[in-house]
Design a protein around this motif. Sequence first.
Motif, PDB file in Angstrom:
ATOM      1  N   ALA A   1      66.793 -10.486  67.077  1.00 39.95           N
ATOM      2  CA  ALA A   1      68.069 -10.146  66.429  1.00 39.95           C
ATOM      3  C   ALA A   1      68.268  -8.629  66.307  1.00 39.95           C
ATOM      4  O   ALA A   1      69.388  -8.140  66.472  1.00 39.95           O
ATOM      5  CB  ALA A   1      68.150 -10.803  65.056  1.00 39.95           C
ATOM      6  N   ASP A   2      67.208  -7.870  66.052  1.00 38.07           N
ATOM      7  CA  ASP A   2      67.328  -6.419  65.887  1.00 38.07           C
ATOM      8  C   ASP A   2      67.730  -5.692  67.169  1.00 38.07           C
ATOM      9  O   ASP A   2      68.088  -4.519  67.123  1.00 38.07           O
ATOM     10  CB  ASP A   2      66.010  -5.819  65.378  1.00 38.07           C
ATOM     11  N   TRP A   3      67.629  -6.337  68.322  1.00 32.84           N
ATOM     12  CA  TRP A   3      68.007  -5.693  69.583  1.00 32.84           C
ATOM     13  C   TRP A   3      69.487  -5.892  69.917  1.00 32.84           C
ATOM     14  O   TRP A   3      70.040  -5.190  70.740  1.00 32.84           O
ATOM     15  CB  TRP A   3      67.178  -6.241  70.728  1.00 32.84           C
ATOM     16  N   ARG A   4      70.114  -6.848  69.288  1.00 36.58           N
ATOM     17  CA  ARG A   4      71.502  -7.187  69.600  1.00 36.58           C
ATOM     18  C   ARG A   4      72.429  -6.031  69.201  1.00 36.58           C
ATOM     19  O   ARG A   4      72.293  -5.459  68.137  1.00 36.58           O
ATOM     20  CB  ARG A   4      71.879  -8.452  68.845  1.00 36.58           C
ATOM     21  N   PHE A   5      73.369  -5.717  70.086  1.00 35.72           N
ATOM     22  CA  PHE A   5      74.344  -4.638  69.902  1.00 35.72           C
ATOM     23  C   PHE A   5      73.678  -3.269  69.779  1.00 35.72           C
ATOM     24  O   PHE A   5      74.126  -2.403  69.049  1.00 35.72           O
ATOM     25  CB  PHE A   5      75.288  -4.914  68.725  1.00 35.72           C
ATOM     26  N   ARG A   6      72.595  -3.109  70.521  1.00 35.45           N
ATOM     27  CA  ARG A   6      71.949  -1.816  70.682  1.00 35.45           C
ATOM     28  C   ARG A   6      71.961  -1.520  72.172  1.00 35.45           C
ATOM     29  O   ARG A   6      72.408  -2.339  72.963  1.00 35.45           O
ATOM     30  CB  ARG A   6      70.539  -1.863  70.101  1.00 35.45           C
ATOM     31  N   THR A   7      71.483  -0.371  72.578  1.00 35.21           N
ATOM     32  CA  THR A   7      71.565   0.029  73.983  1.00 35.21           C
ATOM     33  C   THR A   7      70.184   0.249  74.587  1.00 35.21           C
ATOM     34  O   THR A   7      69.231   0.573  73.870  1.00 35.21           O
ATOM     35  CB  THR A   7      72.394   1.322  74.136  1.00 35.21           C
TER      36      THR A   7
ATOM     37  N   SER B   1      56.517  -3.124  82.865  1.00 42.25           N
ATOM     38  CA  SER B   1      55.609  -2.290  82.097  1.00 42.25           C
ATOM     39  C   SER B   1      54.869  -3.166  81.099  1.00 42.25           C
ATOM     40  O   SER B   1      55.249  -4.305  80.862  1.00 42.25           O
ATOM     41  CB  SER B   1      56.385  -1.196  81.363  1.00 42.25           C
ATOM     42  N   VAL B   2      53.810  -2.611  80.531  1.00 43.18           N
ATOM     43  CA  VAL B   2      53.060  -3.303  79.487  1.00 43.18           C
ATOM     44  C   VAL B   2      53.054  -2.388  78.269  1.00 43.18           C
ATOM     45  O   VAL B   2      52.668  -1.227  78.366  1.00 43.18           O
ATOM     46  CB  VAL B   2      51.610  -3.592  79.924  1.00 43.18           C
ATOM     47  N   SER B   3      53.496  -2.911  77.141  1.00 43.18           N
ATOM     48  CA  SER B   3      53.510  -2.093  75.943  1.00 43.18           C
ATOM     49  C   SER B   3      53.780  -2.933  74.707  1.00 43.18           C
ATOM     50  O   SER B   3      54.120  -4.106  74.809  1.00 43.18           O
ATOM     51  CB  SER B   3      54.578  -1.000  76.055  1.00 43.18           C
ATOM     52  N   LYS B   4      53.618  -2.298  73.553  1.00 41.42           N
ATOM     53  CA  LYS B   4      54.058  -2.914  72.309  1.00 41.42           C
ATOM     54  C   LYS B   4      55.571  -2.763  72.267  1.00 41.42           C
ATOM     55  O   LYS B   4      56.111  -1.762  72.722  1.00 41.42           O
ATOM     56  CB  LYS B   4      53.427  -2.218  71.107  1.00 41.42           C
TER      57      LYS B   4
ATOM     58  N   GLY C   1      57.634  -7.880  62.640  1.00 38.94           N
ATOM     59  CA  GLY C   1      56.623  -8.885  62.337  1.00 38.94           C
ATOM     60  C   GLY C   1      55.677  -9.210  63.477  1.00 38.94           C
ATOM     61  O   GLY C   1      54.832 -10.092  63.348  1.00 38.94           O
ATOM     62  N   ARG C   2      55.798  -8.526  64.615  1.00 37.23           N
ATOM     63  CA  ARG C   2      54.919  -8.795  65.766  1.00 37.23           C
ATOM     64  C   ARG C   2      54.226  -7.504  66.180  1.00 37.23           C
ATOM     65  O   ARG C   2      54.858  -6.458  66.253  1.00 37.23           O
ATOM     66  CB  ARG C   2      55.723  -9.321  66.964  1.00 37.23           C
ATOM     67  N   ASP C   3      52.949  -7.586  66.481  1.00 36.60           N
ATOM     68  CA  ASP C   3      52.202  -6.411  66.913  1.00 36.60           C
ATOM     69  C   ASP C   3      51.557  -6.661  68.281  1.00 36.60           C
ATOM     70  O   ASP C   3      50.620  -5.992  68.662  1.00 36.60           O
ATOM     71  CB  ASP C   3      51.137  -6.059  65.868  1.00 36.60           C
ATOM     72  N   ASP C   4      52.068  -7.664  68.995  1.00 35.46           N
ATOM     73  CA  ASP C   4      51.504  -8.039  70.287  1.00 35.46           C
ATOM     74  C   ASP C   4      51.874  -7.025  71.364  1.00 35.46           C
ATOM     75  O   ASP C   4      52.854  -6.309  71.255  1.00 35.46           O
ATOM     76  CB  ASP C   4      52.047  -9.406  70.733  1.00 35.46           C
ATOM     77  N   ARG C   5      51.072  -7.026  72.428  1.00 36.42           N
ATOM     78  CA  ARG C   5      51.445  -6.273  73.641  1.00 36.42           C
ATOM     79  C   ARG C   5      52.115  -7.258  74.576  1.00 36.42           C
ATOM     80  O   ARG C   5      51.755  -8.427  74.630  1.00 36.42           O
ATOM     81  CB  ARG C   5      50.207  -5.656  74.278  1.00 36.42           C
TER      82      ARG C   5
END
Length: 163
Positions: free
Chosen positions: A64-70, A109-112, A117-121
């Motif tokens: 949800a935090d990515w929605r309407f961002r660039t 790419s591989v990254s965090k 609430g997620r700390d996965d790569r």
Amino acid sequence: LALGITSNRVGLYLSRALPDSAGVLVVKVGVPLLEKRLFAALGSTGRQYLLADRQGIVFSSSVADWRFRTLTPLNAKQKDRVQKQRQFEGQSLQPIDLPQPGEQGGGQSVSKLPIPGRDDRYHLQWQRLEKTGWTLGVAVPMAEVRTWFWAFFGPAIFLSVLI
């Protein structure tokens, strides 16, 4: 593609000029079915996705935090056009801190990733959807990538050691 001013929902707006300058016919097609299918295919397994329009504005995402961002910062001309068209009315359109797609809209790419609430790569794969100009980003947890790797290459590596 725009955020509905009245409904506050994303939709594809199709328009056609009426003959004899009688006006314009506009039809809105909602995006929920597309989102449900993408989320069912990708989001329910820990994978994340986003869809961005030609300008790199994210209009659909399992985060949800990515929605309407660039994907990248908009320049002054792009911001002005979006504002004049009221395409994403009331949205800040701030960039997301993500590894960027390549020149052709592809790449990996591989990254965090900035997922609350997620700390996965994650293994992040980009794909340009040529017919629409949209960009699809799919992030797969590295634990899942490692499982695939060993399931596929593990037997071959084992056999090559024995031979």
